[in-house]
Design a protein around this motif. Structure first.
Motif, PDB file in Angstrom:
ATOM      1  N   PRO A 198      50.079  45.697 -12.411  1.00  0.00           N
ATOM      2  CA  PRO A 198      51.357  46.392 -12.268  1.00  0.00           C
ATOM      3  C   PRO A 198      52.112  45.825 -11.069  1.00  0.00           C
ATOM      4  O   PRO A 198      51.521  45.149 -10.221  1.00  0.00           O
ATOM      5  CB  PRO A 198      50.936  47.834 -12.023  1.00  0.00           C
ATOM      6  N   PRO A 199      53.409  46.108 -10.969  1.00  0.00           N
ATOM      7  CA  PRO A 199      54.198  45.551  -9.852  1.00  0.00           C
ATOM      8  C   PRO A 199      54.101  46.381  -8.576  1.00  0.00           C
ATOM      9  O   PRO A 199      55.116  46.736  -7.967  1.00  0.00           O
ATOM     10  CB  PRO A 199      55.625  45.565 -10.423  1.00  0.00           C
ATOM     11  N   SER A 200      52.879  46.704  -8.154  1.00  0.00           N
ATOM     12  CA  SER A 200      52.696  47.471  -6.922  1.00  0.00           C
ATOM     13  C   SER A 200      51.280  47.277  -6.413  1.00  0.00           C
ATOM     14  O   SER A 200      50.368  46.912  -7.172  1.00  0.00           O
ATOM     15  CB  SER A 200      52.968  48.964  -7.163  1.00  0.00           C
ATOM     16  N   PHE A 201      51.076  47.555  -5.123  1.00  0.00           N
ATOM     17  CA  PHE A 201      49.770  47.380  -4.502  1.00  0.00           C
ATOM     18  C   PHE A 201      48.927  48.639  -4.697  1.00  0.00           C
ATOM     19  O   PHE A 201      48.693  49.400  -3.768  1.00  0.00           O
ATOM     20  CB  PHE A 201      49.926  47.067  -3.011  1.00  0.00           C
ATOM     21  N   THR A 202      48.459  48.878  -5.912  1.00  0.00           N
ATOM     22  CA  THR A 202      47.564  49.992  -6.157  1.00  0.00           C
ATOM     23  C   THR A 202      46.170  49.637  -5.641  1.00  0.00           C
ATOM     24  O   THR A 202      45.869  48.482  -5.332  1.00  0.00           O
ATOM     25  CB  THR A 202      47.468  50.298  -7.652  1.00  0.00           C
ATOM     26  N   GLU A 203      45.283  50.645  -5.568  1.00  0.00           N
ATOM     27  CA  GLU A 203      43.921  50.368  -5.122  1.00  0.00           C
ATOM     28  C   GLU A 203      43.210  49.440  -6.094  1.00  0.00           C
ATOM     29  O   GLU A 203      42.347  48.643  -5.698  1.00  0.00           O
ATOM     30  CB  GLU A 203      43.130  51.670  -4.970  1.00  0.00           C
ATOM     31  N   HIS A 204      43.582  49.492  -7.376  1.00  0.00           N
ATOM     32  CA  HIS A 204      42.970  48.605  -8.360  1.00  0.00           C
ATOM     33  C   HIS A 204      43.414  47.157  -8.140  1.00  0.00           C
ATOM     34  O   HIS A 204      42.620  46.223  -8.275  1.00  0.00           O
ATOM     35  CB  HIS A 204      43.343  49.065  -9.770  1.00  0.00           C
ATOM     36  N   VAL A 205      44.677  46.972  -7.811  1.00  0.00           N
ATOM     37  CA  VAL A 205      45.189  45.632  -7.535  1.00  0.00           C
ATOM     38  C   VAL A 205      44.536  45.068  -6.275  1.00  0.00           C
ATOM     39  O   VAL A 205      44.146  43.894  -6.228  1.00  0.00           O
ATOM     40  CB  VAL A 205      46.726  45.656  -7.397  1.00  0.00           C
ATOM     41  N   LEU A 206      44.396  45.898  -5.243  1.00  0.00           N
ATOM     42  CA  LEU A 206      43.737  45.447  -4.016  1.00  0.00           C
ATOM     43  C   LEU A 206      42.300  45.024  -4.301  1.00  0.00           C
ATOM     44  O   LEU A 206      41.815  44.028  -3.754  1.00  0.00           O
ATOM     45  CB  LEU A 206      43.759  46.566  -2.971  1.00  0.00           C
ATOM     46  N   ALA A 207      41.622  45.770  -5.174  1.00  0.00           N
ATOM     47  CA  ALA A 207      40.258  45.405  -5.543  1.00  0.00           C
ATOM     48  C   ALA A 207      40.228  44.063  -6.262  1.00  0.00           C
ATOM     49  O   ALA A 207      39.356  43.226  -6.012  1.00  0.00           O
ATOM     50  CB  ALA A 207      39.653  46.499  -6.426  1.00  0.00           C
ATOM     51  N   ALA A 208      41.198  43.845  -7.155  1.00  0.00           N
ATOM     52  CA  ALA A 208      41.267  42.566  -7.880  1.00  0.00           C
ATOM     53  C   ALA A 208      41.539  41.413  -6.926  1.00  0.00           C
ATOM     54  O   ALA A 208      40.930  40.337  -7.039  1.00  0.00           O
ATOM     55  CB  ALA A 208      42.339  42.638  -8.957  1.00  0.00           C
ATOM     56  N   PHE A 209      42.458  41.613  -5.984  1.00  0.00           N
ATOM     57  CA  PHE A 209      42.730  40.569  -4.991  1.00  0.00           C
ATOM     58  C   PHE A 209      41.460  40.183  -4.241  1.00  0.00           C
ATOM     59  O   PHE A 209      41.232  39.011  -3.938  1.00  0.00           O
ATOM     60  CB  PHE A 209      43.775  41.054  -3.981  1.00  0.00           C
ATOM     61  N   ASP A 210      40.655  41.182  -3.941  1.00  0.00           N
ATOM     62  CA  ASP A 210      39.490  40.941  -3.102  1.00  0.00           C
ATOM     63  C   ASP A 210      38.448  40.070  -3.780  1.00  0.00           C
ATOM     64  O   ASP A 210      37.645  39.428  -3.097  1.00  0.00           O
ATOM     65  CB  ASP A 210      38.870  42.277  -2.689  1.00  0.00           C
ATOM     66  N   VAL A 211      38.434  40.034  -5.104  1.00  0.00           N
ATOM     67  CA  VAL A 211      37.444  39.214  -5.808  1.00  0.00           C
ATOM     68  C   VAL A 211      38.062  37.996  -6.477  1.00  0.00           C
ATOM     69  O   VAL A 211      37.365  37.220  -7.130  1.00  0.00           O
ATOM     70  CB  VAL A 211      36.674  40.037  -6.868  1.00  0.00           C
ATOM     71  N   SER A 212      39.369  37.818  -6.325  1.00  0.00           N
ATOM     72  CA  SER A 212      40.058  36.734  -7.029  1.00  0.00           C
ATOM     73  C   SER A 212      39.815  35.383  -6.373  1.00  0.00           C
ATOM     74  O   SER A 212      39.757  35.266  -5.154  1.00  0.00           O
ATOM     75  CB  SER A 212      41.567  36.999  -7.083  1.00  0.00           C
TER      76      SER A 212
END
Length: 379
Positions: free
Chosen positions: A241-255
């Motif tokens: 999604p176009p926002s820094f949700t906790e799920h997006v932050l989690a994805a960034f951390d393992v990307s």
């Protein structure tokens, strides 16, 4: 201590300083869980997690806080804390302990066997909607799958995800179904929620059909999903999604790579500049991101050079504007398959070849298996 005895059990060891914790962990390698109390300074807690995860990636660290906020969550996740739990929620703490145990068993090789590949996680993100992010994600994933690479596309826009409808798929499951398997997700569990795209060979984990389910998916479930997926697939593409949700932050951390989408309009450029600053603040690697300018030839008063100057970062790929793109979306087909000679298709294929396949090709060929230093395990 008595407050948390229900969740931790009677054999928990109470220590009152970080050096004593480190010493206890060194003396007893069987200790695989650290629960940090809510009154411990956040920086001190994160420093401990950061130090220990380097030497012992299987070690689990759970952080208790009196109040949960995005800033503390992001800092904790970045440092290697596995979960952040509300201090007065004993049930949530007990669940976190259970999940941590299961995950540590898997990381230590004592749990359910998962795939042995070292797949790459590529997260596609933009801080503004309407820039073509989902179209980019689906076409990148479809093209990679069509080359013979085992590819999974995860729709992480848990409220309004459009991946399934963009590919005319009727999902067999969704990200929401992974929650029930938390702590013991394996290859078979992952396959049970995957929907197959016959035309390309792509597998898809769709977003939930009910937007309310987004709040029922904890961020640690996303971590586990992506960890298991990278063991089974060559590439895991994550649409966001176009926002820094906790799920997006989690994805960034393992990307392994973040693909940032920009367009030739001021709001999109401004939001992307903020997103880049946020990634820098979170400590994300600048080398592990690439910027794509979508609709790069649109005559709207801005030029690609203006975007590069505003972002202070180079653009890696320019994808042209084309009316065939919304037409393909409306028909539920991937343009890279439906019209492979289209300039947009050629640009996306070039992006995949240069920024994904070439970037990771040597590592995949060598079959190098990297250790998991993300989050820990349990006692």
């Amino acid at each position: 201590m008595d407050t948390y005895r229900f969740a931790l059990g009677g054999d928990a060891l109470l220590l009152n300083s970080a050096p004593r914790v480190s010493r206890a962990l060194e003396e007893d390698r069987a200790q695989l869980l650290v629960v940090i109390g809510p009154d411990i300074d956040l920086d001190a807690a994160c420093d401990l997690a950061e130090r220990e995860r380097i030497d012992r990636p299987e070690l689990g660290v759970i952080l208790l806080r009196h109040r949960l906020d995005v800033t503390a969550l992001a800092q904790a996740l970045r440092s290697g804390v596995r979960e952040v739990v509300q201090a007065d929620d004993q049930t949530a703490l007990a669940d976190a302990v259970r999940r941590s145990l299961a995950l540590t068993q898997q990381l230590s090789g004592h749990g359910t066997t998962v795939g042995s590949q070292d797949g790459k996680v590529i997260t596609v993100f933009s801080a503004k909607g309407g820039v073509g992010k989902t179209t980019m994600s689906t076409n990148l994933a479809v093209y990679l799958a069509s080359t013979g690479a085992k590819t999974l596309l995860v729709d992480l826009d848990l409220m309004f995800g459009d991946v399934a409808i963009s590919l005319q798929l009727l999902p067999h499951g969704s990200v929401r179904d992974v929650v029930a398997m938390s702590g013991h997700l394996d290859d078979q569990g992952l396959l049970s929620v995957v929907t197959h795209h016959d035309e390309s060979g792509l597998d898809v984990v769709a977003a939930p059909s009910d937007p309310a389910d987004a709040d029922r998916v904890p961020s640690h479930v996303i971590i586990e999903l992506l960890r298991v997926a990278r063991g089974k697939y060559d590439y895991v593409i994550v649409d966001t999604p176009p926002s820094f949700t906790e799920h997006v932050l989690a994805a960034f951390d393992v990307s392994d790579l973040t693909v940032l989408i920009a367009t030739l309009d001021i709001p999109a450029v401004k939001n992307l500049r903020i997103a880049i600053n946020t990634l820098d603040t979170l400590g994300a690697s600048k080398e592990a991101r690439t910027i794509v300018l979508n609709r790069a030839d649109a005559k709207v008063g801005l030029k690609p050079d203006d975007v590069e100057a505003a972002l202070k970062s180079p653009i890696s790929a320019n994808v042209p504007n084309s009316l065939t793109v919304p037409a393909s979306v409306n028909r539920g087909v991937a343009l890279v398959l439906d019209d492979p000679r289209n300039p947009v298709s050629l640009a996306i294929r070039e992006l995949a070849d240069q920024e994904i396949r070439r970037r990771f090709g040597e590592e995949l060929q060598n079959g190098a298996k990297r250790s998991f230093t993300l989050f820990g395990g349990k006692r």
